[in-house]
Design an enzyme around this catalytic site. Structure first.
Site, short mmCIF file in Angstrom:
data_model
loop_
_atom_site.label_atom_id
_atom_site.label_comp_id
_atom_site.label_asym_id
_atom_site.label_seq_id
_atom_site.Cartn_x
_atom_site.Cartn_y
_atom_site.Cartn_z
N HIS A 39 0.87 -1.18 0.00
CA HIS A 39 0.00 0.00 0.00
C HIS A 39 0.91 1.23 0.00
CE1 HIS A 39 -2.75 2.98 1.84
NE2 HIS A 39 -3.74 2.19 1.47
N ASP B 20 3.29 -4.40 8.14
CA ASP B 20 2.09 -3.58 7.98
C ASP B 20 0.90 -4.54 8.11
OD1 ASP B 20 -0.13 -2.26 7.11
OD2 ASP B 20 0.70 -1.64 5.18
N GLN C 51 -4.32 -5.04 7.01
CA GLN C 51 -5.34 -5.95 6.47
C GLN C 51 -5.34 -7.31 7.14
OE1 GLN C 51 -7.70 -5.10 4.49
NE2 GLN C 51 -6.93 -3.10 3.83
N LYS D 274 -10.35 -0.75 10.65
CA LYS D 274 -10.51 -1.96 9.84
C LYS D 274 -10.85 -3.17 10.70
CE LYS D 274 -7.17 -0.31 6.41
NZ LYS D 274 -7.94 0.25 5.31
N CYS E 266 -4.69 2.47 -3.71
CA CYS E 266 -3.44 2.98 -3.14
C CYS E 266 -2.28 2.00 -3.35
CB CYS E 266 -3.58 3.30 -1.65
SG CYS E 266 -4.83 4.52 -1.33
#
Ligand code: 7TS
Length: 580
Positions: free
Chosen positions: A135, A212, A215, A238, A376
């Site tokens: 991302h 990261d 997600q 999220k 993104c």
């Protein structure tokens, strides 16, 4: 093919999706007259009552600033904020509370690492490794660091299924490598990356690893201790929590040595004009009044998630993904982008002869929310040679019936796709005649049509219809200089002064998106063949309001339209300026 009924009875884990749905009040609504099907969970998921109540309870009963009061409310707010930290610590298995920093989200967390840890450890000639599926939030902070430090970015490639090439990663790591920063799960493809292998590989070679987890946190069990990563970042919104809150885990030996990211109140231990000392962890990284309510809401969210059970959620979402993949893959003219063996509940696809913007706009008319575009991840889109995808992303509250409704809508939309006729390179390409004697009169004619249809679906069909009649723009004019940026699709506009006239402008235009072609046709009717002065004097925002498009078009579309109008205005200004 397995039917919906069979799949539900096959479920081994009792998972009452209807009961879960009842916890999310926002889901019970209609959009454009159709039941809402919310499949944009990778962008942001919805909030259960537990979270909404936690926020409400906090503001109604306990709010005050934290870590500073001598009064009861401040004590209660501080206690609630610090209890929230414990809940989030448990959620990702962080060994110690001081290793858990509240941030605004994953983006801020990654910026924090790059600007503190990165600045300390990365020097001229050093290398930072990213992957092709990151991302932008996990690209740009590292890029900026590398520019500043004269260091270099290296990128791990992916295969055609969207899986990381670990063999290439091994080759990329060298003595100059300092940091690897990698997504646990790809937001655009859904690929679950083998982060344990990556962490082990990197650590064997003395390279630090940043994960990261934006997600992954909503779908997978995360245990930072077991992973042994150096940093792990995720966003609250999220994982069914509020926006503006997220968390960063960091190994204490790193956090201790890192300089502060931001300075100010709460992050200091002692301040004088000569010397200032930093507060202990984690407060050293939480300058200013924090998002207290956000942290409390996030704690309620992760507790809710744990209560439902992460394994049950994962297995339900996996069924949704399998079913969606099977249904969408069987539609002719549709290609799934991201076919990794290990995937979280993200389904990205492209439709032949139809832009993602059109697919998304048509799904919205059916009440189905998805995201379209590059997500993104522009370098990733380039890797696949596409401008963007349509992405459906599933959450614990989605049902197989919703997936079926989505698949049926995609079938219907794909059936309506028209093959694009390419304009010939040579020959005549007439510019359109003026639609009316003046811009004002053209506007009246358009407004008459819009005044009899107030339903967005009908207005949309009208736009698609006039867009389909847009005069062909020859390929020879589709050059970079005629390209209009910022339109969520590929747009070309070429204007000229009408030969033989002192100040009449005319233009040809095209886009790969039907909705944008409709907008271009609207602009052409208003402006093409009209005098520059009149074009400049026309009040477009008032007209948009009059025909109701200011409400129907999304912010993104309105911005795109404004870019196209700007292009015409700049040309009209030039022509008006040329007048003797
Ligand atoms: N990293 C990944 C993998 C993401 O998917 C996102 C947001 C971020 C970082 C940034 O998170 P933020 O909460 O700080 O903005 N992803 C998306 C998306 O896929 N659609 O909208 C936001």
């Amino acid at each position: 093919m397995i039917t919906i009924g069979e799949r539900q009875t096959k479920s081994e884990i009792p998972f009452d999706v209807e009961r879960i749905r009842a916890d999310f009040p926002i889901l019970d609504q209609k959009v454009h007259g159709k039941p809402l099907v919310y499949l944009d969970n990778a962008a942001s998921s919805q909030k259960p009552r537990a979270v909404i109540h936690a926020l409400k309870h906090y503001y109604e009963n306990d709010h005050a600033n934290v870590h500073r009061g001598v009064h009861a409310l401040s004590e209660r707010a501080t206690e609630a904020y610090e209890e929230a930290r414990i809940a989030v610590q448990k959620f990702i298995g962080a060994p110690c509370l001081r290793e858990l920093i509240f941030t605004r989200g994953a983006t801020e967390a990654i910026n924090l690492i790059a600007q503190t840890f990165g600045r300390v450890h990365v020097h001229a000639g050093d290398e930072v490794i990213l992957t092709a599926l990151e991302h932008h939030s996990n690209i740009v902070p590292w890029q900026v660091l590398c520019w500043e430090k004269h260091a270099n970015l290296r990128v791990v490639p992916i295969n055609d299924d969207g899986e990381l090439r670990l063999d290439e990663l091994e080759k990329l790591i060298n003595p100059a490598t300092r940091i690897i920063s990698v997504a646990h799960v790809s937001n655009a493809l859904g690929t679950i990356n083998p982060i344990q292998k990556i962490i082990d590989l990197a650590h064997q070679r003395g390279v630090y690893v940043v994960i990261d987890g934006a997600q992954a946190a909503p779908h997978l069990r995360v245990d930072v201790q077991k992973l042994d990563c150096d940093f792990y970042a995720f966003s609250g919104h999220k994982v069914y929590g509020p926006t503006g809150i997220g968390a960063l885990y960091g190994k204490p030996q790193h956090l201790e040595l890192m300089p502060p990211y931001q300075t100010g109140g709460d992050m200091i231990s002692y301040v004088s004009f000569e010397k200032t000392t930093w507060n202990q962890l984690p407060y050293k990284f939480e300058a200013g009044t924090p998002n207290i309510a956000g942290a409390i809401g996030l704690a309620a969210a992760v507790e809710y998630l744990e209560e439902i059970g992460r394994d049950s959620i994962a297995s339900h979402e996996h069924r949704l993904l399998e079913f969606a993949t099977e249904r969408i893959a069987s539609i002719p003219g549709v290609r799934i982008i991201g076919t990794a063996k290990e995937k979280a509940s993200v389904l990205s696809f492209v439709v032949e002869d139809m832009s993602a913007l059109d697919v998304g706009t048509r799904l919205d008319i059916e009440g189905i929310a998805v995201r379209t575009g590059h997500h993104c991840c522009q370098p990733l889109m380039e890797r696949f040679g596409i401008a963007g995808t349509t992405r459906a992303s599933f959450a614990m509250y989605n049902t197989l019936e919703e997936v079926e409704a989505f698949a049926e809508a995609v079938e219907k939309i794909v059936a309506s796709a028209r093959p694009r006729a390419g304009a010939s390179l040579n020959g005549d390409y007439p510019y359109p005649q003026a639609a009316a004697p003046s811009t004002r009169e053209a506007a009246e004619e358009i407004a008459e049509v819009f005044e009899v249809v107030d339903d967005w679906a009908e207005k949309y069909e009208y736009l698609i219809d006039i867009g389909s009649k847009l005069p062909a723009m020859p390929d020879v004019l589709k050059q970079e200089c005629n390209r209009v940026q910022g339109c969520q699709s590929t747009v070309f506009m070429h204007a000229r002064k009408k030969p033989g006239t002192p100040d009449v402008i005319e233009f040809l235009a095209d886009s790969d998106a039907d909705i944008v072609r409709g907008e271009l046709a609207l602009l052409q009717r208003l402006y093409s063949g009209q005098r520059a002065g009149e074009v400049l004097a026309f009040d477009m925002p008032a007209f948009m309001q009059r025909i109701g498009l200011d409400k129907n078009l999304t912010q993104g579309r309105r911005n795109g339209l404004a870019e196209m109008v700007q292009r015409v205005m700049r040309f009209a200004e030039n022509v008006a300026g040329q007048k003797p």
